[in-house]
Design an enzyme around this catalytic site. Structure first.
Site, PDB file in Angstrom:
ATOM      1  N   SER A  38       0.856  -1.187   0.000  1.00 42.51           N
ATOM      2  CA  SER A  38       0.000   0.000   0.000  1.00 42.51           C
ATOM      3  C   SER A  38       0.884   1.225   0.000  1.00 42.51           C
ATOM      4  O   SER A  38       2.054   1.167   0.413  1.00 42.51           O
ATOM      5  CB  SER A  38      -0.886  -0.001   1.256  1.00 42.51           C
ATOM      6  OG  SER A  38      -1.545   1.238   1.429  1.00 42.51           O
ATOM      7  N   TYR A  75      -2.078  -1.013  10.786  1.00 45.41           N
ATOM      8  CA  TYR A  75      -2.234  -1.320   9.360  1.00 45.41           C
ATOM      9  C   TYR A  75      -1.015  -0.847   8.572  1.00 45.41           C
ATOM     10  O   TYR A  75      -0.424  -1.614   7.799  1.00 45.41           O
ATOM     11  CB  TYR A  75      -3.497  -0.662   8.810  1.00 45.41           C
ATOM     12  CG  TYR A  75      -3.626  -0.780   7.308  1.00 45.41           C
ATOM     13  CD1 TYR A  75      -3.930  -2.001   6.716  1.00 45.41           C
ATOM     14  CD2 TYR A  75      -3.416   0.317   6.481  1.00 45.41           C
ATOM     15  CE1 TYR A  75      -4.033  -2.131   5.339  1.00 45.41           C
ATOM     16  CE2 TYR A  75      -3.520   0.211   5.100  1.00 45.41           C
ATOM     17  CZ  TYR A  75      -3.826  -1.014   4.536  1.00 45.41           C
ATOM     18  OH  TYR A  75      -3.915  -1.134   3.172  1.00 45.41           O
TER      19      TYR A  75
END
Length: 280
Positions: free
Chosen positions: A147, A160
């Protein structure tokens, strides 16, 4: 446009998190490009429906292995399913992932531990076992979906972003270890994507700021086919943002990211369902 070095028609690809979002879009794009598939997600019913559609639409072989990859036993179920089916995986797409939004100390711990298990442990274990077979054969490839969150600490998405930083560092190191072996590793960094990632919380992605899962999948597969070791799918701003994060001092980047997430309301994110984020 770069030169194509990979033809998916000769590939058996395993895609985790294949029942929705980027995983489903990637499986569909692979089938359209002629790859045979092994689909992994929790729901057999959902996977069976997807498999039936992809077989009918694209004439490829599609097998399913239902498993919850946040559970170590689920990872072993996938490996056993591959052995029992005599399946050789040419391309591993580690896509399944989850994350928690909100202040770390005010969130339940269990979903955050599940995020570590899924985003790190499952990725590491599947890569180790399936990658070893590729290394022995001298051919194969691994795509790890990280990401843009990987490039900086992210207050209110702390665990995360940390798991995605692991995926980035691990993928880059493994790519160098395997250089010249015939096995390629590429890490992909989607930005905001229109999926169900925030289902179960009050957090939302503003309309118009997210790429479609289909666009992300096509860009990732194009980049892998061209022999790249990193992919920045979607709009150009996604890649530009990672340059900024690498150029500024870490403390500055962390404060800027925290300010952005406050503006987005992530510091106030509340549960709206029993579970925090669905695992594909």
């Amino acid at each position: 446009m770069g030169t194509t070095v990979h033809d998916y028609r000769s590939t058996t690809a395993l895609v985790t998190g294949a029942s929705k979002g980027i995983g489903l879009a990637t499986a569909t794009a692979l089938a359209r490009r002629g790859a045979d598939l092994v689909l992994v997600a929790r729901s057999r019913t959902t996977l069976d429906g997807i498999a039936e559609r992809l077989r009918a639409d694209h004439g490829v072989s599609v097998r399913v292995i239902p498993a919850d990859l946040a559970d170590p036993g689920g990872v072993q179920e996938v490996l056993e399913g591959l052995r029992a089916g005599g399946i050789t995986v040419d391309l591993l797409v580690n896509n399944a992932g989850t994350g928690s939004v909100g202040p770390h100390l005010e969130r339940p711990l269990r979903p955050q531990l599940d995020s570590v298990s899924l985003n790190i442990s499952a990725l590491l274990t599947l890569t180790h076992h399936i990658g070893a077979g590729m290394r022995a054969r001298g051919s194969g490839g691994i795509i790890n979906i990280a990401s843009t969150a990987a490039f900086q600490p992210m207050p209110f998405q702390a665990s995360y972003a940390a798991t995605k930083a692991f995926a980035l560092s691990f993928s880059e190191a493994l790519a160098e270890e395997l250089r010249g072996s015939g096995v390629r590793v590429m890490v992909a960094h989607p930005g905001a994507t229109a999926t169900n990632f925030f289902d179960g919380t009050s957090a939302e992605i503003a309309a118009g700021l997210a790429d479609s899962a289909e666009d992300v999948a096509e860009d990732v597969l194009d980049d892998y086919a061209r022999g790249r070791t990193a992919s920045y799918p979607g709009r150009v701003v996604n890649r530009v943002g990672t340059f900024v994060a690498r150029a500024l001092p870490r403390r500055t980047v962390t404060r800027l990211t925290g300010a952005l997430n406050r503006k987005l309301g992530f510091h106030l994110a509340q549960d709206t369902a029993a579970s925090h984020h669905p695992r594909s």
